[in-house]
Design an enzyme around this catalytic site. Structure first.
Site, PDB file in Angstrom:
ATOM      1  N   LYS A   1       0.839  -1.200   0.000  1.00 26.75           N
ATOM      2  CA  LYS A   1       0.000   0.000   0.000  1.00 26.75           C
ATOM      3  C   LYS A   1       0.876   1.252   0.000  1.00 26.75           C
ATOM      4  O   LYS A   1       1.853   1.345   0.736  1.00 26.75           O
ATOM      5  CB  LYS A   1      -0.897   0.005   1.242  1.00 26.75           C
ATOM      6  CG  LYS A   1      -1.722   1.266   1.406  1.00 26.75           C
ATOM      7  CD  LYS A   1      -1.774   1.791   2.838  1.00 26.75           C
ATOM      8  CE  LYS A   1      -0.502   1.787   3.589  1.00 26.75           C
ATOM      9  NZ  LYS A   1      -0.366   2.828   4.634  1.00 26.75           N
TER      10      LYS A   1
ATOM     11  N   PRO B   1       9.088  -5.294   4.359  1.00 24.89           N
ATOM     12  CA  PRO B   1       9.496  -4.985   5.735  1.00 24.89           C
ATOM     13  C   PRO B   1       8.292  -4.843   6.654  1.00 24.89           C
ATOM     14  O   PRO B   1       7.190  -4.482   6.226  1.00 24.89           O
ATOM     15  CB  PRO B   1      10.239  -3.648   5.599  1.00 24.89           C
ATOM     16  CG  PRO B   1      10.595  -3.531   4.162  1.00 24.89           C
ATOM     17  CD  PRO B   1       9.547  -4.277   3.394  1.00 24.89           C
ATOM     18  N   VAL B   2       8.529  -5.112   7.935  1.00 26.91           N
ATOM     19  CA  VAL B   2       7.483  -5.023   8.953  1.00 26.91           C
ATOM     20  C   VAL B   2       7.498  -3.630   9.573  1.00 26.91           C
ATOM     21  O   VAL B   2       8.564  -3.010   9.705  1.00 26.91           O
ATOM     22  CB  VAL B   2       7.702  -6.103  10.031  1.00 26.91           C
ATOM     23  CG1 VAL B   2       6.719  -5.958  11.176  1.00 26.91           C
ATOM     24  CG2 VAL B   2       7.587  -7.498   9.402  1.00 26.91           C
TER      25      VAL B   2
ATOM     26  N   ILE C   1       3.684   0.590   4.660  1.00 27.21           N
ATOM     27  CA  ILE C   1       3.167   0.149   3.361  1.00 27.21           C
ATOM     28  C   ILE C   1       2.113  -0.946   3.530  1.00 27.21           C
ATOM     29  O   ILE C   1       1.879  -1.752   2.635  1.00 27.21           O
ATOM     30  CB  ILE C   1       4.293  -0.303   2.415  1.00 27.21           C
ATOM     31  CG1 ILE C   1       5.262  -1.268   3.098  1.00 27.21           C
ATOM     32  CG2 ILE C   1       5.041   0.914   1.873  1.00 27.21           C
ATOM     33  CD1 ILE C   1       6.374  -1.788   2.183  1.00 27.21           C
TER      34      ILE C   1
ATOM     35  N   GLY D   1       1.778  -3.684   5.418  1.00 28.49           N
ATOM     36  CA  GLY D   1       2.133  -5.096   5.397  1.00 28.49           C
ATOM     37  C   GLY D   1       1.124  -5.997   6.070  1.00 28.49           C
ATOM     38  O   GLY D   1       0.547  -6.888   5.458  1.00 28.49           O
ATOM     39  N   GLY D   2       0.874  -5.778   7.374  1.00 21.62           N
ATOM     40  CA  GLY D   2      -0.063  -6.626   8.090  1.00 21.62           C
ATOM     41  C   GLY D   2      -1.481  -6.493   7.573  1.00 21.62           C
ATOM     42  O   GLY D   2      -2.211  -7.488   7.442  1.00 21.62           O
TER      43      GLY D   2
ATOM     44  N   ALA E   1      -2.377  -5.560   4.510  1.00 18.00           N
ATOM     45  CA  ALA E   1      -2.434  -6.165   3.185  1.00 18.00           C
ATOM     46  C   ALA E   1      -2.444  -7.689   3.280  1.00 18.00           C
ATOM     47  O   ALA E   1      -3.143  -8.369   2.512  1.00 18.00           O
ATOM     48  CB  ALA E   1      -1.256  -5.686   2.335  1.00 18.00           C
TER      49      ALA E   1
ATOM     50  N   ASP F   1      -6.735   0.358   7.667  1.00 20.42           N
ATOM     51  CA  ASP F   1      -6.225   0.192   6.307  1.00 20.42           C
ATOM     52  C   ASP F   1      -6.718  -1.086   5.625  1.00 20.42           C
ATOM     53  O   ASP F   1      -6.547  -1.248   4.414  1.00 20.42           O
ATOM     54  CB  ASP F   1      -4.688   0.177   6.295  1.00 20.42           C
ATOM     55  CG  ASP F   1      -4.085   1.559   6.440  1.00 20.42           C
ATOM     56  OD1 ASP F   1      -4.817   2.559   6.287  1.00 20.42           O
ATOM     57  OD2 ASP F   1      -2.873   1.645   6.702  1.00 20.42           O
TER      58      ASP F   1
END
Length: 278
Positions: free
Chosen positions: A8, A94-95, A99, A101-102, A104, A136
């Site tokens: 994202k 990356p965590v 962007i 991550g979790g 998405a 998100d």
């Protein structure tokens, strides 16, 4: 079955006020990279296995509390579903990087199970479960260019043919940055609304109000943005979300690839992803 958890990007992110529920009222333009983590069904007992370059960052957590498993349980609780499959998360992003991550990953797991059990991902029950998981997650469930208001979860998809396929470079300095402290560092000043209309024009005229507090916590973000902005062919360089990942949009693949090489030469320790917008 396999789903991509598309990275994202917040092309712009305006923070307008802090709400009584603890969230912040924001206005943002969501866009998504063509690449991201991978979620797939695998043989074995129900549960979550995490592999990939960034798996170690999640190794200390309880897999059952991972947002992916919470998403799986949310979908599996609906009538007409079945026993959840074994799922593998290939963690390529990356965590705590801004962007999604979790979020998405959870959204991709929901899309995967919707396909498995014949549920439309736009089913109001699925959208409701997504909103319960995080602000998100609804945007990541769609994974299309969209305007986000309220917590970012009131979504309006945007026709953006000019953005589709635009060369994109993501760069992270290797420092995880939790969202909570960044929002807590926002100075509370409303600097005005995000423009309507063409999303690229609105992004160029906009800003990321979380970038100053993120820089205060992680000053190297300023170096990342400055290096990206200095590359030939850069149209827009900015931090995404609450950081610390930054992005640049380019006018050509050649310009993006040259910038990728320049960043690699200058800071080989930084993570990079040369991709494009969906």
């Amino acid at each position: 079955m396999i789903e991509t958890a598309f990275a994202k990007i917040n092309l712009a992110l305006h923070v307008r006020r802090r709400r009584e529920d603890g969230y912040h009222e924001i206005e943002t333009i969501f866009a998504f990279a063509a690449h991201g983590d991978l979620i797939e069904t695998v043989d074995g007992p129900a549960g979550l296995t995490i592999t990939g370059p960034f798996a170690a960052a999640l190794a200390d957590g309880d897999p059952e509390d991972n947002l992916v498993m919470r998403a799986v349980r949310g979908v599996a609780s609906l009538p007409g579903t079945g026993r959840p499959p074994a799922i593998r998360l290939d963690k390529r992003l990356p965590v705590a990087a801004g962007i999604g991550g979790g979020s998405a990953d959870a959204a991709a797991a929901m899309r995967l199970l919707c396909g498995l059990w014949g549920i439309g991902p736009n089913d109001p029950r699925i959208v409701g479960r997504a909103a319960e998981l995080g602000a998100d997650v609804p945007a990541c469930l769609l994974s299309v260019t969209a305007r986000g208001d309220a917590r970012g979860d009131e979504l309006r998809p945007i026709e953006a043919p000019g953005l589709h396929g635009m060369p994109l470079l993501l760069v992270n300095p290797g420092i995880p940055l939790a969202t909570g402290p960044v929002f807590a560092g926002w100075d509370g000043i409303d600097r005005g609304p995000l423009a309507e209309g063409d999303p690229l024009a609105a992004a160029l005229a906009g800003r990321n109000d979380l970038e100053p507090p993120a820089r205060a916590l992680c000053p190297v973000i300023g170096d990342v943005v400055a290096l990206l902005a200095a590359q030939p062919g850069t149209l827009l360089a900015r931090m995404s979300g609450s950081g610390a990942t930054c992005f640049a949009l380019f006018d050509s693949d050649a310009a993006r690839d040259a910038a990728d090489r320049a960043v690699a030469a200058a800071r080989p320790d930084w993570w990079r992803l040369a991709t494009r917008l969906r």
